[in-house]
Scaffold this active site. Structure first.
Site, mmCIF file in Angstrom:
data_model
loop_
_atom_site.group_PDB
_atom_site.id
_atom_site.type_symbol
_atom_site.label_atom_id
_atom_site.label_comp_id
_atom_site.label_asym_id
_atom_site.label_seq_id
_atom_site.Cartn_x
_atom_site.Cartn_y
_atom_site.Cartn_z
ATOM 1 N N LYS A 13 0.880 -1.153 0.110
ATOM 2 C CA LYS A 13 0.050 -0.044 0.083
ATOM 3 C C LYS A 13 0.839 1.251 -0.184
ATOM 4 O O LYS A 13 0.630 2.301 -0.534
ATOM 5 C CB LYS A 13 -1.045 0.139 1.255
ATOM 6 C CG LYS A 13 -1.875 -1.266 1.154
ATOM 7 C CD LYS A 13 -3.446 -0.815 1.586
ATOM 8 C CE LYS A 13 -4.240 -1.960 1.100
ATOM 9 N NZ LYS A 13 -3.791 -3.212 1.464
HETATM 10 C C1 LIG Z 1 -4.572 -4.411 0.570
HETATM 11 C C2 LIG Z 1 -3.663 -5.670 0.473
HETATM 12 C C3 LIG Z 1 -3.906 -6.782 -0.513
HETATM 13 C C4 LIG Z 1 -5.018 -6.716 -1.335
HETATM 14 O O1 LIG Z 1 -4.929 -5.572 -2.519
HETATM 15 P P1 LIG Z 1 -6.293 -5.130 -3.060
HETATM 16 O O2 LIG Z 1 -5.868 -4.049 -3.935
HETATM 17 O O3 LIG Z 1 -7.374 -4.767 -1.969
HETATM 18 O O4 LIG Z 1 -6.744 -6.552 -4.048
HETATM 19 C C5 LIG Z 1 -2.958 -7.921 -0.441
HETATM 20 N N1 LIG Z 1 -1.969 -7.991 0.182
HETATM 21 C C6 LIG Z 1 -1.865 -6.928 1.233
HETATM 22 C C7 LIG Z 1 -0.485 -7.360 2.213
HETATM 23 C C8 LIG Z 1 -2.431 -5.728 1.362
HETATM 24 O O5 LIG Z 1 -2.477 -4.808 2.291
#
Ligand SMILES: *Cc1c(COP(=O)(O)O)cnc(C)c1O
Length: 468
Positions: A112
């Site tokens: 993120k």
């Molecule tokens: C947010 C997240 C995901 C999922 O990503 P999306 O864009 O919501 O599909 C997968 N792994 C981790 C560690 C995340 O923080």
């Protein structure tokens, strides 16, 4: 470049307007009117370029006239400087034609950061240009709050309030949020659950007076700017493995469908991606949808990969819009059915369009644990549980198409999930040195009752936008 709503009833906006709006006022999501195109020569020229430079080439056509090019360049340089690996998103090889793209070298050790680091700077610049201030309020069960805090700390136009359930996040997660000293960051330990925090947040967004007084804005994954920032690493990783002269495929551990949607966008822009593989944990709504054509919400099961424990994959609406021939009326009807009866059916043509690009595999809890253990035994590589879901799904997809290189999005550093790693491998992954300081740094947070009025009062008293 203009952005239109998937539900067709909101005004078309520029990039920065869509950035500040988040959700469209008709409840839809903003998408670009057309996808910018990069030809083979342009893509081939990315080889060996620094990440921020590729990012500029990929993102600039989406921004259009909304931000001067030199300003965008400066923001990208700042956004990716804090990453602990020079390549930002390096590849590790795990097997024949199997690669892990490490997206966790940012300040909070989860993918993120890649989008959030840019979002913070874009938002601050857009507000400064308008002479405005804003207040970000978010609820978190861990990762998103820390990424938002790191991205917005010290920015002069934005105050950030993050609510987390008191006593219910891990020590690492709490300390990542509470040891940040910047005055514009306010961490609230709510005496309630994550659901309580989310319900307070929803109430604040519904409160028109509050929204206006504090310039309320969100940072969730439906923001188009977050999707765009994620498109970049599909290009850098594919080019590292020989694109555009060679096809590649991607497998993405999926929750809200933001990350894998960015892969789809890269393909629309001209990147030769063969398959996009959706990997889900036992919360398998997307795998069921691709199989049956029926999107049906069930209860959320807690798993070892909590960031993928979701009921509704918000960004899937953007794919449905394209798959339905950009027919906003059809998307609105599906979303109305979702609200009313927690499900909808995708018509045959749209389903075929989705299946032309995507596969999906659901991965169980025992399979996830086994993947962590097996990859550690074979390669001495420790996968975090989210990445392990991806790698397991990728191995299944590779059986069908062994000749095309498969890149898995590695979405978190294993040190964020020490208990799951210990259970699978017997070892406890260490925090990287740059985070070691959080164990001893002073913490700063406010414990507040599970009471919407108290939260609103606290935010009003501290938010600079409310004082203007
Ligand atoms: C947010 C997240 C995901 C999922 O990503 P999306 O864009 O919501 O599909 C997968 N792994 C981790 C560690 C995340 O923080």
């Amino acid at each position: 470049m203009r952005y239109i709503s998937t539900r067709g009833q909101a005004p078309a906006l520029t990039f920065t307007e869509a950035l500040l709006a988040g959700l469209a006022e008709d409840g839809g999501l903003y998408v670009p009117q057309t996808y910018p195109q990069l030809d083979r020569t342009a893509i081939a020229a990315f080889a060996g370029k620094p990440y921020a430079e590729v990012a500029e080439a990929v993102i600039a056509p989406f921004v259009g006239e909304a931000i001067p090019r030199a300003e965008l360049r400066a923001m990208l340089a700042q956004a990716y400087a804090p990453f602990r690996h020079a390549a930002v998103a390096p590849l590790a090889q795990l097997g024949d034609n199997l690669f892990l793209m490490e997206l966790f070298h940012g300040p909070t050790l989860a993918f993120k950061d890649v989008a959030m680091q840019l979002l913070g700077r874009l938002t601050n610049a857009a507000l400064a240009a308008r002479g405005l201030r804003a207040t970000v309020v978010g609820a978190t069960s861990g990762d998103t709050g820390a990424a938002a805090i790191e991205a917005f700390r010290g920015l002069d136009r934005v105050d950030v309030f993050i609510l987390y359930p008191h006593g219910r996040v891990s020590n690492v997660q709490r300390r990542q949020m509470t040891t940040v000293p910047d005055a514009n960051i306010h961490t609230i330990a709510l005496e309630g659950s994550f659901d309580d925090a989310q319900s307070i947040l929803k109430g604040l967004f519904r409160n028109a007076g509050f929204r206006k007084d504090v310039g309320l804005t969100g940072v969730n994954s439906i923001n188009w700017a977050r999707v765009v920032a994620q498109v970049v690493y599909y290009f850098t990783s594919a080019v590292a493995l020989g694109a555009p002269h060679r096809n590649v495929s991607f497998t993405v551990p999926t929750g809200n469908f933001g990350d894998i949607l960015a892969g789809y966008v890269a393909k629309q822009m001209g990147l030769p991606i063969e398959r996009l593989v959706i990997a889900t944990n036992e919360n398998d709504i997307l795998a069921r949808t691709l199989e049956t054509g029926r999107y049906e919400v069930r209860g959320v099961k807690p798993t070892q990969s909590p960031s993928m424990d979701i009921q509704v994959s918000s960004n899937f609406e953007r794919l449905l819009f394209d798959a339905s021939g950009r027919d906003a009326a059809r998307v609105s009807a599906m979303m109305a059915a979702l609200d009313q009866s927690r499900g909808f059916s995708i018509d045959e043509r749209a389903l075929q369009a989705i299946r032309a690009d995507f596969d999906a595999f659901a991965v169980s809890e025992p399979q996830t644990r086994e993947e962590i253990a097996e990859t550690y035994r074979q390669d001495e590589y420790i996968l975090d549980p989210h990445s392990a879901v991806g790698v397991h799904a990728a191995r299944r997809a590779l059986e069908r198409r062994p000749a095309t290189p498969m890149i898995v999005a590695g979405t978190a550093h294993p040190a964020k999930f020490p208990d799951a790693i210990k259970a699978a491998t017997g070892v406890t992954p260490a925090l990287p040195p740059h985070l070691a300081h959080i164990a001893a740094a002073p913490e700063r947070f406010e414990i507040l009752p599970n009471d919407p009025v108290a939260i609103e009062k606290f935010i009003r008293a501290k938010a600079r936008a409310a004082q203007a």
